[in-house]
Design an enzyme around this catalytic site. Structure first.
Site, PDB file in Angstrom:
ATOM      1  N   SER A 122       0.837  -1.200   0.000  1.00 26.05           N
ATOM      2  CA  SER A 122       0.000   0.000   0.000  1.00 26.05           C
ATOM      3  C   SER A 122       0.871   1.250   0.000  1.00 26.05           C
ATOM      4  O   SER A 122       2.056   1.192   0.362  1.00 26.05           O
ATOM      5  CB  SER A 122      -0.895   0.008   1.248  1.00 26.05           C
ATOM      6  OG  SER A 122      -1.522   1.254   1.430  1.00 26.05           O
ATOM      7  N   TYR A 143      -2.779  -0.037  10.318  1.00 21.73           N
ATOM      8  CA  TYR A 143      -2.782  -0.429   8.911  1.00 21.73           C
ATOM      9  C   TYR A 143      -1.485  -0.009   8.222  1.00 21.73           C
ATOM     10  O   TYR A 143      -0.903  -0.771   7.441  1.00 21.73           O
ATOM     11  CB  TYR A 143      -3.987   0.198   8.209  1.00 21.73           C
ATOM     12  CG  TYR A 143      -4.128  -0.200   6.765  1.00 21.73           C
ATOM     13  CD1 TYR A 143      -4.591  -1.468   6.414  1.00 21.73           C
ATOM     14  CD2 TYR A 143      -3.825   0.691   5.733  1.00 21.73           C
ATOM     15  CE1 TYR A 143      -4.743  -1.839   5.086  1.00 21.73           C
ATOM     16  CE2 TYR A 143      -3.976   0.337   4.410  1.00 21.73           C
ATOM     17  CZ  TYR A 143      -4.429  -0.925   4.084  1.00 21.73           C
ATOM     18  OH  TYR A 143      -4.576  -1.294   2.767  1.00 21.73           O
TER      19      TYR A 143
END
Length: 279
Positions: free
Chosen positions: A162, A175
């Site tokens: 990501s 995250y």
């Protein structure tokens, strides 16, 4: 399906975890359109069966398998069924992942402790563990289960990292840290498996609108939120990504000829976000 280019994956049996999600379902369709036999793995039966139906309508071959990627026995059960139908898996995409509100703050930075605001100190260890498990442990277990069958004949593993691995976003520390872990884990696996001719790479999507983040990016009237505006102001191409923007990178990494000497990479597909300093 409109692909940027086609490759021959007739000799590939691919297992995709998190296959019921927005991004992974499109990955599955693209690979099936190139001839791969696709094993769709997800904990959500309704979603993954819908993806199977979509692929069959496109003329591809795919089967849905309901499994919990946090449960090794569940994964082995899915693997046994996949092997009986398609043979050994030689291509794995670790797409299971996501965030959780318990690993998310309400403030972007700490100026003062405000009553009723969930700040860093109010995050729970349970929430942090859940997000780490959902991203890192799922990739770890799925790789353990499916890479066993790649040792003799070689294989291909693609992880999903990501932008948060490059630039941690405010509010989502769990995250961001988990995805940084995925990038590091990708490099470790690439070195470890290189003698077995197993390539391991990762794709790091920039900002794409998915079911999980839509409410953060758009309000109830479908207007861009302040967070959306910040993201786009730091994205030189000034737009959110479309799923199709990822398919060229996916097919390049999927093709053993085109990317034969590429392993241990994390490729950003982000409209320039990771290159821009904000100035």
């Amino acid at each position: 399906m409109n692909l940027p280019f086609k490759i021959n994956l007739n000799n590939k049996t691919v297992a995709i975890t998190g296959a019921g999600g927005v991004l992974m379902s499109e990955f599955a369709k693209a690979l099936a359109c190139c001839g791969a036999k696709v094993a769709l793995i997800d904990i959500n039966e309704k979603s993954v069966l819908s993806v199977q139906k979509s692929i069959e309508q496109l003329g591809g071959e795919a089967t849905a398998y309901v499994a919990d990627c946090l449960d090794k026995k569940s994964l082995y059960s899915a693997k046994e069924q996949i092997t009986k139908k398609y043979g050994k898996v030689n291509f794995l995409i670790n797409g299971a992942g996501g965030n959780n509100p318990e690993g998310t703050t309400e403030d972007e930075n700490l100026k003062e402790l405000k009553e009723g605001v969930k700040n860093f100190f109010k995050l729970t260890d349970k929430g942090l563990r859940f997000v780490f498990d959902l991203n890192i442990l799922t990739a770890f277990l799925s790789t353990q289960v499916f890479a066993e069958d790649m040792i003799e004949g070689g294989g291909n593993i693609i992880n999903i990292s990501s932008m948060n691995a490059y630039r941690p976003l405010t509010k989502i520390p769990a995250y961001s840290a988990a995805k940084a872990g995925i990038s590091n884990f990708t490099q470790w696996l690439a070195v470890y498996f290189a003698p077995c001719n197993i390539r391991v790479n990762a794709i790091a999507p920039g900002f794409f609108v998915t079911n999980q983040n839509r409410t953060l990016l758009f309000d109830k009237e479908d207007n861009k939120t302040e967070r959306s505006k910040k993201i786009l102001s730091h994205t030189p191409m000034n737009r959110f990504g479309e799923v199709e923007d990822l398919l060229g990178t996916l097919l390049f990494l999927a093709d053993d000829k085109a990317s034969a000497f590429i392993t241990g990479t994390v490729i950003p597909v982000d409209g320039g976000f990771s290159a821009y300093s904000g100035v």
